[in-house]
Design an enzyme around this catalytic site. Sequence first.
Site, short mmCIF file in Angstrom:
data_model
loop_
_atom_site.label_atom_id
_atom_site.label_comp_id
_atom_site.label_asym_id
_atom_site.label_seq_id
_atom_site.Cartn_x
_atom_site.Cartn_y
_atom_site.Cartn_z
N ASP A 49 19.54 3.23 7.17
CA ASP A 49 20.20 2.19 7.95
C ASP A 49 21.11 2.78 9.02
OD1 ASP A 49 20.88 -0.66 8.35
OD2 ASP A 49 22.86 -0.02 7.70
N MET A 91 25.52 -6.34 9.20
CA MET A 91 25.47 -6.73 10.61
C MET A 91 25.06 -5.58 11.52
SD MET A 91 26.17 -9.91 10.72
CE MET A 91 26.38 -10.04 12.49
N ARG A 92 24.82 -4.38 10.96
CA ARG A 92 24.47 -3.26 11.82
C ARG A 92 23.18 -3.51 12.56
NH1 ARG A 92 25.11 0.83 8.47
NH2 ARG A 92 27.16 1.40 9.23
N ALA A 93 22.22 -4.17 11.92
CA ALA A 93 20.94 -4.44 12.58
C ALA A 93 21.13 -5.30 13.82
CB ALA A 93 19.98 -5.12 11.60
#
Length: 709
Positions: A193, A274-276
């Site tokens: 990720d 929320m990184r995506a």
Amino acid sequence: MSTPYPFTAVVGQTDLRLALLLNAVSPAVGGVLVRGEKGTAKSTAVRALSTLLPQVDVVPGCRFSCAPVAPDPDCPDGPHEGGPGGARPARMVELPVGASEDRLVGALDIERALAEGVKAFEPGLLADAHRGILYVDEVNLLHDHLIDLLLDAAAMGASYVEREGVSVRHAARFLLVGTMNPEEGELRPQLLDRFGLTVEVAASREPAQRVEVVRRRLAYEDDPAGFAARWSGDEHEVRARVVAARALLPQVRLGDNALLQIAATCASFEVDGMRADIVMARTATTLAAWAGRTTVLKEDVRQAALLALPHRRRRNPFDAPGLDEDKLDEILDQFPDEEPQDEPDPDPDPGTDPEPDPDGGPENPQGPDDGGGPDGGGGVPPQGGGPQDAQPPAEPAEAPADAPEGAPQSPAQEAGGPEQAAVRAAEPFRTKMLSVPGLGEGAAGRRSRARTAHGRTTGAQRPRGQLTKLHLAATVHAAAPHQKARGRAGRGLVIRKDDLRQATREGREGNLVLFVVDASGSMAARQRMSAVKGAVLSLLLDAYQRRDKVGLVTFRGAAAELALPPTSSVDAAAARLEKLPTGGRTPLGSGLLKAREVLRIERLRDPSRRPLLVVVTDGRATSAGAVGGDPRELTARSARLLAADGVASVVVDCESGPVRLGLAGALAADLGGPAVTLDGLRADSLAGLVKDVRTAVTTPATHTTRRAA
């Protein structure tokens, strides 16, 4: 310095080149993870990218590449006075798999820090890569603590070195690129990720494309400088386009519709956190700048999703990464594009090759010493394709158990038949941890106790080589008796090199977990083999999480087979297990001898990695295979040989039914380890098993006592 292969001469691999160029335009995208089989131009493309990056202005003499217009106020070589700087090419720094922590983050001279109060700091690879590229080949083989340091620095834009209260900080902003072959093991999901984008690469199966790869590669090897000169024009064009996209990037507008498309896409594909969303927004903005636009369109969001989401959707280590493109299109169609504003002259489509084809025709989607995708376009990488994507095989009819010893069997049965179709594994479950007794010194992992560079401090010793982990109390204790003789006058201690003490630490190591699985006719009953496969799959999941190597030996008919040589790819073991057929007699002794031979070879290759043998069987032995003799005696003798070698073992007893012969328990006694039933393998019912393994292996006479009982 050798001439690198030109980036624009890489044939095909459009997604790979696009992902690298997007990060060259905006390092904030978060780097690239390139997954693919060996020989697919992963390293070639990455090394070639550095020649396309613009030159960087640096403060003369600064080891940390500070920019003259805005030097780092905390630079260890600072403070820097304003003035003209010098230009140099952007660096491409490679991190070796076997690098130490000090080589990565830098080394602090603890002796001078204690004795003189001076922060004598030797920069590491993170400082060298500042404002350039940091490339990690085979990133999946890098130790976890190094990956953590690497990704933390990439996320914060700075590197921190802490040694016993002495701290040094310096800027570390770089384009992070990792390459890996999934056959050699996977990255942990949380580390996956942290990479902004990921691409899958594969060699082409088209002869014409492969011919072009060989032609270009041979031409390069015959005359590297001449070959690079023929591509210099295309290299200049792409370099200029990177500079133009960087300049345009601050003007790109990310509208509300594009943000809704990004949020809806991430929510629909159920990505964690929320990184995506943030990575997709940055990627879509960069795609628009790369295309020469100031407005993000739906096509930018779609391409960003294909690059940023596949590796974030994984829920199970054995599920192949991928993205349902039909579902993606349905989501994006719900939000129409905003009206585009006045745009500069459009550049080519961002999903197409950024360079023209020198041959005057369509670009041949193939890379040097590798290939493009089998679709011939090198565009969207193929999704799925793993063993889990196939339809489950039909369940076979109930198979009879082995015939009693001495009963006549057909030649097909003696050779391993009649073979039953493979059955699907039952649902995996969480298992209790099995560990090897004693204190090892193997590769860092999460299973057995070991002396490691990281973990809790257990003592101190004189350093062997360079000091890396100072034991402050032991150092002071060693220096204290000599202060008067050394003429100490002030408050500080007089420290000599002989006083320094290295901290010894204890953590966890990864082991070699070798599975020996009974695939004979006695295991072929539909529900029984499904349960056995579910148990082994559960143990494989546990091995994946604990960073073990795994191997798989199966036995049926008249022989044992090494179905999977020891590997870090737990996915490969799960795939072999899924396709495992059953049938024939039970050469249990041959399976144990095959396991002993595999462990002997692995001990020569990696003597520090300790093995854990997991035998999955009901304990029946109805064939001696090629060895001959009494099957039961061969089994007992083979087990005692493994016990004499000091191999930690556990037997998973698969015997079922109201009448139990207890053969698996006798086998466990000969191996010097415990036996546990399939139901007892679950975490909530496996209390005390680890203790049993340790007790059984550390007490040589245990197996004799248990068998006699």
